[in-house]
Design a protein around this motif. Structure first.
Motif, PDB file in Angstrom:
ATOM      1  N   LEU A   1       0.860  -1.181   0.000  1.00 28.17           N
ATOM      2  CA  LEU A   1       0.000   0.000   0.000  1.00 28.17           C
ATOM      3  C   LEU A   1       0.895   1.228   0.000  1.00 28.17           C
ATOM      4  CD1 LEU A   1      -2.863   1.263   0.247  1.00 28.17           C
ATOM      5  CD2 LEU A   1      -2.528   1.244   2.733  1.00 28.17           C
ATOM      6  N   SER A   2       0.697   2.102  -0.981  1.00 28.74           N
ATOM      7  CA  SER A   2       1.421   3.374  -1.058  1.00 28.74           C
ATOM      8  C   SER A   2       0.465   4.502  -0.709  1.00 28.74           C
ATOM      9  CB  SER A   2       1.982   3.571  -2.474  1.00 28.74           C
ATOM     10  OG  SER A   2       2.522   4.873  -2.617  1.00 28.74           O
ATOM     11  N   GLU A   3       0.866   5.357   0.224  1.00 24.02           N
ATOM     12  CA  GLU A   3       0.015   6.467   0.682  1.00 24.02           C
ATOM     13  C   GLU A   3       0.806   7.780   0.636  1.00 24.02           C
ATOM     14  OE1 GLU A   3      -2.779   4.921   4.125  1.00 24.02           O
ATOM     15  OE2 GLU A   3      -0.728   4.172   4.430  1.00 24.02           O
ATOM     16  N   PRO A   4       0.861   8.434  -0.515  1.00 27.42           N
ATOM     17  CA  PRO A   4       1.519   9.743  -0.594  1.00 27.42           C
ATOM     18  C   PRO A   4       0.584  10.855  -0.123  1.00 27.42           C
ATOM     19  CG  PRO A   4       0.757   9.091  -2.761  1.00 27.42           C
ATOM     20  CD  PRO A   4       0.417   7.959  -1.832  1.00 27.42           C
ATOM     21  N   SER A   5       1.175  11.943   0.349  1.00 26.49           N
ATOM     22  CA  SER A   5       0.387  13.122   0.717  1.00 26.49           C
ATOM     23  C   SER A   5       1.261  14.360   0.561  1.00 26.49           C
ATOM     24  CB  SER A   5      -0.141  13.025   2.153  1.00 26.49           C
ATOM     25  OG  SER A   5       0.921  12.945   3.079  1.00 26.49           O
ATOM     26  N   VAL A   6       0.593  15.503   0.405  1.00 25.72           N
ATOM     27  CA  VAL A   6       1.286  16.786   0.263  1.00 25.72           C
ATOM     28  C   VAL A   6       0.587  17.800   1.158  1.00 25.72           C
ATOM     29  CG1 VAL A   6       2.021  18.617  -1.304  1.00 25.72           C
ATOM     30  CG2 VAL A   6       1.872  16.255  -2.146  1.00 25.72           C
ATOM     31  N   ARG A   7       1.353  18.459   2.013  1.00 25.73           N
ATOM     32  CA  ARG A   7       0.780  19.444   2.950  1.00 25.73           C
ATOM     33  C   ARG A   7       1.262  20.846   2.605  1.00 25.73           C
ATOM     34  NH1 ARG A   7       0.510  19.079   9.529  1.00 25.73           N
ATOM     35  NH2 ARG A   7      -0.931  17.420   8.884  1.00 25.73           N
ATOM     36  N   LEU A   8       0.310  21.757   2.411  1.00 23.56           N
ATOM     37  CA  LEU A   8       0.581  23.168   2.195  1.00 23.56           C
ATOM     38  C   LEU A   8       0.241  23.925   3.476  1.00 23.56           C
ATOM     39  CD1 LEU A   8       1.299  25.455   0.149  1.00 23.56           C
ATOM     40  CD2 LEU A   8      -1.150  25.573  -0.382  1.00 23.56           C
TER      41      LEU A   8
ATOM     42  N   ASN B   1       0.264  30.675   4.752  1.00 26.82           N
ATOM     43  CA  ASN B   1       1.155  31.811   4.505  1.00 26.82           C
ATOM     44  C   ASN B   1       2.628  31.394   4.376  1.00 26.82           C
ATOM     45  OD1 ASN B   1       1.565  34.568   4.058  1.00 26.82           O
ATOM     46  ND2 ASN B   1       2.081  34.933   6.199  1.00 26.82           N
ATOM     47  N   SER B   2       2.889  30.332   3.626  1.00 28.16           N
ATOM     48  CA  SER B   2       4.252  29.830   3.480  1.00 28.16           C
ATOM     49  C   SER B   2       4.466  29.297   2.066  1.00 28.16           C
ATOM     50  CB  SER B   2       4.518  28.714   4.497  1.00 28.16           C
ATOM     51  OG  SER B   2       5.797  28.149   4.296  1.00 28.16           O
ATOM     52  N   GLY B   3       5.697  29.458   1.576  1.00 30.78           N
ATOM     53  CA  GLY B   3       6.074  28.872   0.296  1.00 30.78           C
ATOM     54  C   GLY B   3       6.705  27.503   0.447  1.00 30.78           C
ATOM     55  N   LEU B   4       6.789  27.013   1.692  1.00 32.17           N
ATOM     56  CA  LEU B   4       7.309  25.674   1.959  1.00 32.17           C
ATOM     57  C   LEU B   4       6.164  24.687   2.104  1.00 32.17           C
ATOM     58  CD1 LEU B   4      10.061  26.522   4.606  1.00 32.17           C
ATOM     59  CD2 LEU B   4      10.377  26.064   2.166  1.00 32.17           C
ATOM     60  N   PHE B   5       6.399  23.462   1.679  1.00 28.77           N
ATOM     61  CA  PHE B   5       5.372  22.423   1.774  1.00 28.77           C
ATOM     62  C   PHE B   5       6.037  21.088   2.061  1.00 28.77           C
ATOM     63  CE2 PHE B   5       6.500  23.514  -2.538  1.00 28.77           C
ATOM     64  CZ  PHE B   5       6.771  22.318  -3.172  1.00 28.77           C
ATOM     65  N   ASP B   6       5.256  20.131   2.568  1.00 31.06           N
ATOM     66  CA  ASP B   6       5.769  18.826   2.973  1.00 31.06           C
ATOM     67  C   ASP B   6       5.271  17.748   2.017  1.00 31.06           C
ATOM     68  OD1 ASP B   6       6.832  20.073   5.275  1.00 31.06           O
ATOM     69  OD2 ASP B   6       4.917  19.824   6.320  1.00 31.06           O
ATOM     70  N   ILE B   7       6.194  16.925   1.546  1.00 32.81           N
ATOM     71  CA  ILE B   7       5.867  15.777   0.701  1.00 32.81           C
ATOM     72  C   ILE B   7       6.084  14.530   1.554  1.00 32.81           C
ATOM     73  CG2 ILE B   7       6.406  14.539  -1.422  1.00 32.81           C
ATOM     74  CD1 ILE B   7       7.668  17.187  -2.446  1.00 32.81           C
ATOM     75  N   LYS B   8       5.022  13.770   1.761  1.00 30.85           N
ATOM     76  CA  LYS B   8       5.106  12.604   2.651  1.00 30.85           C
ATOM     77  C   LYS B   8       4.749  11.327   1.881  1.00 30.85           C
ATOM     78  CE  LYS B   8       3.425  15.487   6.470  1.00 30.85           C
ATOM     79  NZ  LYS B   8       2.419  15.614   7.551  1.00 30.85           N
TER      80      LYS B   8
ATOM     81  N   THR C   1       9.408  11.883   4.890  1.00 31.81           N
ATOM     82  CA  THR C   1       8.942  13.270   4.796  1.00 31.81           C
ATOM     83  C   THR C   1      10.050  14.151   4.244  1.00 31.81           C
ATOM     84  OG1 THR C   1       7.450  13.011   6.702  1.00 31.81           O
ATOM     85  CG2 THR C   1       8.021  15.261   6.054  1.00 31.81           C
ATOM     86  N   VAL C   2       9.709  14.986   3.268  1.00 33.45           N
ATOM     87  CA  VAL C   2      10.616  15.995   2.735  1.00 33.45           C
ATOM     88  C   VAL C   2       9.927  17.346   2.818  1.00 33.45           C
ATOM     89  CG1 VAL C   2      11.813  16.835   0.670  1.00 33.45           C
ATOM     90  CG2 VAL C   2      11.704  14.377   1.132  1.00 33.45           C
ATOM     91  N   THR C   3      10.616  18.337   3.333  1.00 36.64           N
ATOM     92  CA  THR C   3      10.118  19.717   3.320  1.00 36.64           C
ATOM     93  C   THR C   3      10.888  20.485   2.245  1.00 36.64           C
ATOM     94  OG1 THR C   3       9.524  19.684   5.649  1.00 36.64           O
ATOM     95  CG2 THR C   3       9.851  21.839   4.640  1.00 36.64           C
ATOM     96  N   THR C   4      10.157  21.166   1.371  1.00 38.24           N
ATOM     97  CA  THR C   4      10.808  21.855   0.271  1.00 38.24           C
ATOM     98  C   THR C   4       9.989  23.069  -0.128  1.00 38.24           C
ATOM     99  OG1 THR C   4      11.945  21.419  -1.843  1.00 38.24           O
ATOM    100  CG2 THR C   4       9.688  20.582  -1.618  1.00 38.24           C
ATOM    101  N   GLY C   5      10.532  23.878  -1.062  1.00 33.28           N
ATOM    102  CA  GLY C   5       9.785  25.024  -1.579  1.00 33.28           C
ATOM    103  C   GLY C   5      10.582  26.311  -1.499  1.00 33.28           C
ATOM    104  N   LEU C   6       9.842  27.411  -1.594  1.00 33.43           N
ATOM    105  CA  LEU C   6      10.443  28.744  -1.549  1.00 33.43           C
ATOM    106  C   LEU C   6      10.537  29.192  -0.095  1.00 33.43           C
ATOM    107  CD1 LEU C   6      11.367  31.286  -3.208  1.00 33.43           C
ATOM    108  CD2 LEU C   6       9.007  32.081  -3.012  1.00 33.43           C
TER     109      LEU C   6
END
Length: 338
Positions: A147-154, A157-164, A331-336
């Motif tokens: 089972l693969s469960e990807p998610s993306v959190r915005l 007021n931030s240009g950073l987001f989390d890829i899980k 978990t990876v945090t990335t963005g502006l």
């Protein structure tokens, strides 16, 4: 916390506002290609994700800047693999095999996960974030079952987001190979500067030439020069030498830091950040490519191994064997950043 289950009927040719408050706006739409898109917006910008197609992040735009590579695709296209729609900001590379397969490997470029048809998708809205979740059950008779469960959190007021990503081996008796790379295709920044919180010497130039790379005499000479110098490219000021691609791999980063941090600074005083725990991602890859069709500065691609294929990971001792019922989370945090 609110939860909204997504269905295909929520996506039409015209934009539809699925949710809106003073912090976030979520819009659904369908590309002319038939691929469903979801736009997550906050005060700083927005993400466009493909909730039913691998939960690919197609674009990321903050402070009016698109973070994704220059590419040949005007829209996402349905296909069996990532090469059929290689124009996105981020995709899941893996999971049974990741990267460029070697002759002894038996899977397609970057594996089965990138364009997988997701079984379910839902939106989660918290006090200061909005998060899109999808899931995909992979099962083969006489084969692997996970089972693969990807998610993306915005965030607010931030240009950073989390890829899980959560991966669970659903087999009741057999282990499964696991290779994962969070493949983020950042745009090439002319004269950009890259920094990281560990010594440059921990990164080495790729020693092999994969089948998709067609070297020129000039590239071979430049590659040999880089090998002899041991230099890591941290300044993006020589784009004429990045076609074909230039790739660096790290050694095991757990020897240097618990949390790896990379920044790519643009001359306009913008900082792009990628950070992750090295216990989850002990290896990082840097991929540079610049030609008239494709321009990318993937300054940090976190992975469980190098993207040289599953057989190479077996030889290096970096292939994860997930036990029956075992679950791994990343978990990876990335963005502006600014």
């Amino acid at each position: 916390m609110k939860k909204i289950n997504l269905s295909h009927e929520m996506f039409g040719k015209a934009d539809f506002t699925l949710y809106q408050d003073e912090k976030f706006k979520v819009t659904t739409f369908v590309y002319p290609s038939g691929v469903e898109g979801l736009k997550l917006a906050n005060e700083k910008g927005y993400l466009v994700v493909l909730p039913f197609m691998g939960l690919i992040i197609w674009d990321a735009v903050f402070a009016g800047i698109s973070l994704k590579m220059k590419d040949m695709f005007s829209q996402p296209l349905p296909g069996e693999g990532i090469a059929d729609t290689y124009g996105c900001f981020q995709f899941t590379s893996g999971l049974l095999g990741n990267g460029t397969p070697a002759p002894e490997d038996d899977y397609q470029l970057h594996g089965e996960a990138p364009t997988s048809k997701m079984d379910h998708s839902y939106l989660e809205i918290g006090e200061d974030y909005v998060e899109i979740h999808s899931d995909f059950e992979y099962v083969k008779g006489f084969g692997d079952h996970y089972l693969s469960e990807p998610s993306v959190r915005l965030h607010e007021n931030s240009g950073l987001f989390d890829i899980k990503l959560n991966v669970t081996n659903l087999s009741k008796y057999q282990p499964m190979p696991l290779q994962y790379m969070c493949h983020m295709n950042y745009a090439y920044v002319e004269n950009g500067e890259i920094t990281q919180n560990f010594p440059d010497e921990a990164m080495k130039l790729r020693q092999t030439i994969p089948s998709h790379v067609h070297p020129t005499p000039e590239w071979l000479a430049y590659n040999e020069e880089l090998k002899k110098s041991g230099k890591l490219i941290n300044k993006l000021d020589d784009s004429s030498h990045y076609d074909p691609e230039i790739v660096f791999f790290s050694e095991d980063l757990r020897k240097h830091t618990d949390q790896a941090e990379f920044r790519m600074s643009a001359p306009e005083n913008h900082n792009f950040l990628t950070k992750f725990k090295t216990a989850e991602f002990p290896i990082v890859t840097r991929w540079l490519l610049f030609n008239a069709d494709q321009q990318v500065a993937a300054f940090a691609l976190p992975g469980t191994s190098t993207p040289e294929g599953r057989a190479a990971a077996v030889k290096a001792g970096t292939l994860i064997q997930l036990k029956p019922g075992e679950k791994r989370s990343f978990t990876v945090t990335t963005g502006l950043e600014k």
